[in-house]
Scaffold this motif. Structure first.
Motif, PDB file in Angstrom:
ATOM      1  N   ILE A 105       0.590  -0.963 -48.975  1.00 11.17           N
ATOM      2  CA  ILE A 105       1.640  -0.146 -49.433  1.00 11.17           C
ATOM      3  C   ILE A 105       1.840   0.854 -47.896  1.00 11.17           C
ATOM      4  CG2 ILE A 105       2.198   1.966 -50.721  1.00 11.17           C
ATOM      5  CD1 ILE A 105       0.340   0.885 -52.679  1.00 11.17           C
ATOM      6  N   LEU A 106       2.885   0.803 -47.732  1.00  9.51           N
ATOM      7  CA  LEU A 106       3.459   1.327 -46.206  1.00  9.51           C
ATOM      8  C   LEU A 106       4.024   2.842 -46.511  1.00  9.51           C
ATOM      9  CD1 LEU A 106       4.623  -1.589 -44.043  1.00  9.51           C
ATOM     10  CD2 LEU A 106       2.333  -0.436 -44.208  1.00  9.51           C
ATOM     11  N   PHE A 107       4.097   3.798 -45.826  1.00 14.19           N
ATOM     12  CA  PHE A 107       4.514   4.896 -45.826  1.00 14.19           C
ATOM     13  C   PHE A 107       5.341   5.364 -44.612  1.00 14.19           C
ATOM     14  CE2 PHE A 107       0.878   4.938 -48.629  1.00 14.19           C
ATOM     15  CZ  PHE A 107       1.364   5.499 -49.822  1.00 14.19           C
ATOM     16  N   CYS A 108       6.315   6.405 -44.879  1.00 10.54           N
ATOM     17  CA  CYS A 108       7.257   6.466 -43.895  1.00 10.54           C
ATOM     18  C   CYS A 108       6.819   7.576 -42.919  1.00 10.54           C
ATOM     19  CB  CYS A 108       8.563   7.176 -44.366  1.00 10.54           C
ATOM     20  SG  CYS A 108       9.710   7.933 -43.352  1.00 10.54           S
ATOM     21  N   THR A 109       6.807   7.450 -41.467  1.00  9.32           N
ATOM     22  CA  THR A 109       6.230   8.350 -40.650  1.00  9.32           C
ATOM     23  C   THR A 109       6.884   9.671 -40.477  1.00  9.32           C
ATOM     24  OG1 THR A 109       7.683   7.483 -38.650  1.00  9.32           O
ATOM     25  CG2 THR A 109       5.256   6.429 -39.356  1.00  9.32           C
ATOM     26  N   ASP A 110       8.070   9.910 -41.186  1.00 14.20           N
ATOM     27  CA  ASP A 110       8.994  11.034 -40.867  1.00 14.20           C
ATOM     28  C   ASP A 110       8.608  11.899 -42.182  1.00 14.20           C
ATOM     29  OD1 ASP A 110       9.878  10.260 -38.620  1.00 14.20           O
ATOM     30  OD2 ASP A 110      11.987   9.819 -39.248  1.00 14.20           O
ATOM     31  N   CYS A 111       8.687  11.471 -43.275  1.00  9.07           N
ATOM     32  CA  CYS A 111       8.497  12.128 -44.670  1.00  9.07           C
ATOM     33  C   CYS A 111       7.196  11.683 -45.784  1.00  9.07           C
ATOM     34  CB  CYS A 111       9.942  12.195 -45.536  1.00  9.07           C
ATOM     35  SG  CYS A 111      10.387  10.441 -46.061  1.00  9.07           S
ATOM     36  N   SER A 112       6.493  11.045 -45.090  1.00  3.31           N
ATOM     37  CA  SER A 112       5.668  10.271 -45.836  1.00  3.31           C
ATOM     38  C   SER A 112       5.753   9.764 -47.303  1.00  3.31           C
ATOM     39  CB  SER A 112       4.473  11.543 -46.073  1.00  3.31           C
ATOM     40  OG  SER A 112       3.987  11.877 -44.665  1.00  3.31           O
ATOM     41  N   ASN A 113       6.736   9.514 -47.553  1.00  2.58           N
ATOM     42  CA  ASN A 113       7.297   8.733 -48.798  1.00  2.58           C
ATOM     43  C   ASN A 113       7.063   7.223 -48.747  1.00  2.58           C
ATOM     44  OD1 ASN A 113       8.102  10.516 -50.695  1.00  2.58           O
ATOM     45  ND2 ASN A 113       9.861  11.271 -49.298  1.00  2.58           N
ATOM     46  N   MET A 114       6.955   6.536 -49.884  1.00  2.00           N
ATOM     47  CA  MET A 114       6.711   5.173 -49.767  1.00  2.00           C
ATOM     48  C   MET A 114       7.685   4.181 -49.214  1.00  2.00           C
ATOM     49  SD  MET A 114       4.771   3.014 -52.766  1.00  2.00           S
ATOM     50  CE  MET A 114       6.387   2.511 -53.790  1.00  2.00           C
ATOM     51  N   LEU A 115       7.464   3.163 -48.533  1.00  4.84           N
ATOM     52  CA  LEU A 115       8.324   2.464 -48.345  1.00  4.84           C
ATOM     53  C   LEU A 115       8.868   1.202 -49.108  1.00  4.84           C
ATOM     54  CD1 LEU A 115       7.603   2.201 -44.462  1.00  4.84           C
ATOM     55  CD2 LEU A 115       9.216   3.822 -45.270  1.00  4.84           C
TER      56      LEU A 115
END
Length: 123
Positions: A4-14
């Motif tokens: 599970i990867l997360f956005c580096t800008d807003c920390s939401n799931m990709l």
């Protein structure tokens, strides 16, 4: 298994998304719409493995002994002692399953089904 990867800008799931211009799989954030390239380690999005029990599949066919397409042999039924059975190979195509012979008693009252691994059958 993919991570599970997360956005580096807003920390939401990709989430996986197809880039139709480059015909590549990317990960995209649904919140800020930022898109990330995919590396070779994370190429699998979803894997659906269906585990089917071949002996359970034969239960759909109630009377195997009356089907003339199954081969017959003289083999004693372990449950009732009747000396005739039909046999068939498993239809399982999974790489982690061994090929097995399945038997069904030809007695009209019994109909018991059992299995013998091919290694034991060849001995």
């Amino acid at each position: 298994m993919s991570k599970i990867l997360f956005c580096t800008d807003c920390s939401n799931m990709l989430y996986p998304k197809e880039d139709s211009d480059s015909k590549m799989l990317t990960y995209a954030c649904r919140h800020c719409s930022k898109s990330y390239g995919i590396d070779a380690e994370h190429h699998c999005v979803h894997r659906n493995q269906i585990k089917a029990n071949p002996i359970a599949q034969t239960l759909a066919r109630v009377d195997l002994s009356s089907d003339p397409t199954y081969p017959r042999l003289q083999k004693e039924c372990p449950q009732c002692g009747f000396d005739e059975a039909v046999f068939f190979l498993s239809k399982a195509k999974a790489t982690d399953t061994t090929m097995q012979l399945y038997f069904a008693c030809c007695s009209n009252v019994c109909g018991y089904r059992w299995t013998v691994p091919t290694e034991a059958h060849n001995e």
